[in-house]
Design a protein around this motif. Structure first.
Motif, PDB file in Angstrom:
ATOM      1  N   ASN A  60       0.235   9.171   0.490  1.00 30.34           N
ATOM      2  CA  ASN A  60       0.856   9.363  -0.815  1.00 30.34           C
ATOM      3  C   ASN A  60       0.135  10.413  -1.653  1.00 30.34           C
ATOM      4  O   ASN A  60       0.760  11.045  -2.503  1.00 30.34           O
ATOM      5  CB  ASN A  60       0.928   8.024  -1.549  1.00 30.34           C
ATOM      6  N   ASN A  85      -1.988   4.785   4.155  1.00 27.68           N
ATOM      7  CA  ASN A  85      -0.854   4.850   3.234  1.00 27.68           C
ATOM      8  C   ASN A  85      -1.200   5.498   1.903  1.00 27.68           C
ATOM      9  O   ASN A  85      -0.397   6.250   1.348  1.00 27.68           O
ATOM     10  CB  ASN A  85      -0.271   3.460   3.028  1.00 27.68           C
ATOM     11  N   LEU A  86      -2.390   5.246   1.365  1.00 28.10           N
ATOM     12  CA  LEU A  86      -2.740   5.878   0.093  1.00 28.10           C
ATOM     13  C   LEU A  86      -3.024   7.363   0.280  1.00 28.10           C
ATOM     14  O   LEU A  86      -2.644   8.180  -0.570  1.00 28.10           O
ATOM     15  CB  LEU A  86      -3.936   5.169  -0.553  1.00 28.10           C
ATOM     16  N   GLY A  99       0.666   2.845  -3.483  1.00 30.05           N
ATOM     17  CA  GLY A  99       0.894   4.210  -3.004  1.00 30.05           C
ATOM     18  C   GLY A  99       1.858   4.974  -3.887  1.00 30.05           C
ATOM     19  O   GLY A  99       1.705   6.183  -4.089  1.00 30.05           O
ATOM     20  N   SER A 107       0.816  -1.210   0.000  1.00 26.11           N
ATOM     21  CA  SER A 107       0.000   0.000   0.000  1.00 26.11           C
ATOM     22  C   SER A 107       0.849   1.259   0.000  1.00 26.11           C
ATOM     23  O   SER A 107       0.508   2.245  -0.661  1.00 26.11           O
ATOM     24  CB  SER A 107      -0.948  -0.004   1.208  1.00 26.11           C
TER      25      SER A 107
END
Length: 462
Positions: A172, A168-169, A88, A83
């Motif tokens: 990013n 996590n996404l 990501g 991720s």
């Protein structure tokens, strides 16, 4: 109707760029890269604390608990890294390219699609591990108390793995705009929750009962949920370069993320499969060797957050330069990142080669466990600087949107671990030092292949 064709993304004039994007494109390469990466050092410290103290707290419960969590933890890190630096990286790079081209509205739409992918992938992988986890840990060689600990820990962390994907996404998304401070702050806040809850839930205090490895799992999920909430608040409030808001799903936005995210994710799967295979080979040497390897390999894993601290900045800078048509600048950023990766690896090599017993002493007081792990580190430490170069080039390729070529480098590393580990266990009847030698050979194969990829990538040739 909006024009969805690639030709509609015209190259903007410099006045259309935000001040943050302009600094990324015009500042001196090394100082700008280090300035962007600096907040990520706090994030890296938080991830290091997570990797290290999670094992310390679990180690208080005994060898079975440490061995069991050592089996489940690499698979959880697969979700973490897939991720963060897999899908990501696709989010980071696609948003940075949109910002470099002067299209913040495009970046905002990509951000919403990233949330949809977090829900989809997090839910899917979570259900898969809940169903298959017990069988997998048994197949890896766990039994008795070690297997019970692995199954308990796994059920909790994978039951809440959607929080990992969301945090996590979204991190990013923000990194893609060139803002590294907010994601770092969110992750640090999450780790503060982890450090507070882990000893409380694992050992119990006052009215709070001791939950053992289950408490360790709950603390992990709570830390990621905290980081996700901080990032969601930032994006929904529109405090940065873009504001998160629902939009009509479009195939081209999913493609912008997954075109890099899927091959990057496969590279991460390869890296974690390498760790899982090595863990399985270590398990063949017995519970003491497995516990020693699990603690020693935490040093291997700590190199990843520090390299990612630099690498996430490399992705954003390279992708922004590509979006603005600055291929010469993208090349300088890429090789600067490889050099910094080498320097990071040297630091970890110094610890592994100079103080392996001290490192192992943080995780166990069992003399045999410490000796096994120290013997592994005294050889495996040679690989860290070599891996640093390979990792640095890997992140640069993600920024270029060319993750597929580096898949072959990961394949070479995985093949060496698979063939070499099998030989050590089934033919040579060796131990952890021999397995460490295989790890060094695998690192050399990986970085040699990455250098070949870089030499054949147009944007990276001088």
């Amino acid at each position: 109707m909006a024009d969805d064709s690639p030709s509609s993304l015209r190259a903007p004039q410099p006045t259309e760029l935000s001040p943050r994007t302009r600094r990324i494109l015009e500042g001196p390469v090394a100082p700008t890269l280090l300035r962007l990466a600096l907040p990520n050092l706090g994030e890296a410290a938080a991830r290091i604390a997570f990797v290290s103290f999670d094992a310390v707290f679990v180690g208080w419960l005994g060898t079975d608990a440490l061995a069991g969590v050592s089996l489940a933890f690499p698979i959880f890190l697969l979700m973490q890294m897939t991720s963060a630096s897999g899908v990501g990286a696709g989010v980071n790079g696609s948003i940075a390219r949109a910002m470099g081209a002067g299209h913040p509205d495009e970046a905002a739409a990509i951000a919403f699609h990233a949330i949809l992918l977090a829900l989809l992938f997090g839910g899917g992988f979570g259900l898969l591990m809940l169903a298959c986890g017990p069988w997998l840990y048994a197949a890896m060689g766990a039994s008795g108390g070690g297997l019970a600990a692995a199954v308990t820990y796994s059920a909790i962390v994978f039951g809440g793995v959607v929080a990992v994907w969301l945090m996590n996404l979204m991190a990013n998304v923000v990194r893609g705009t060139g803002n590294m401070l907010v994601p770092a702050s969110a992750i640090i806040a999450g780790e503060a929750v982890h450090l507070a809850l882990s000893p409380l839930l694992i050992l119990g205090l006052g009215p709070v009962p001791s939950l053992g490895v289950a408490g360790a799992g709950i603390a992990v999920v709570a830390s990621y949920a905290t980081g996700a909430l901080v990032l969601a608040g930032h994006l929904l409030a529109g405090r940065g370069e873009i504001r998160l808001q629902p939009c009509r799903p479009r195939a081209r936005h999913f493609a912008a993320i997954l075109g890099v995210g899927v091959p990057a994710g496969l590279n991460v799967v390869q890296a974690q499969a390498t760790m899982i295979l090595a863990t399985g080979f270590a398990a063949a040497f017995g519970t003491t060797a497995l516990a020693g390897y699990g603690a020693a390999a935490r040093l291997d894993l700590l190199q990843i957050p520090l390299t990612f601290a630099m690498g996430s900045a490399v992705i954003a800078m390279v992708a922004t330069a590509i979006g603005a048509g600055r291929h010469d600048r993208a090349r300088r950023i890429a090789w600067t990142g490889a050099g910094i990766g080498f320097a990071i690896g040297l630091v970890f090599a110094a610890v592994a080669l100079g103080a392996p017993g001290t490192w192992m002493g943080f995780f166990s007081t069992d003399t045999a466990t410490v000796a096994e792990g120290a013997a592994y580190l005294q050889r495996a430490g040679l690989a860290y600087p070599v891996l640093g170069i390979g990792f640095g080039l890997f992140f640069s390729l993600l920024g270029l949107g060319r993750a597929t070529a580096s898949f072959f480098a990961g394949t070479a590393r995985l093949a060496v671990i698979a063939a070499g580990g099998w030989t050590v266990v089934h033919w040579l009847a060796g131990g952890l030092p021999m397995l460490a030698t295989v790890a060094v050979a695998a690192a050399l194969a990986f970085t040699a292949a990455m250098l070949v990829v870089a030499a054949t990538t147009r944007e990276l040739r001088g």
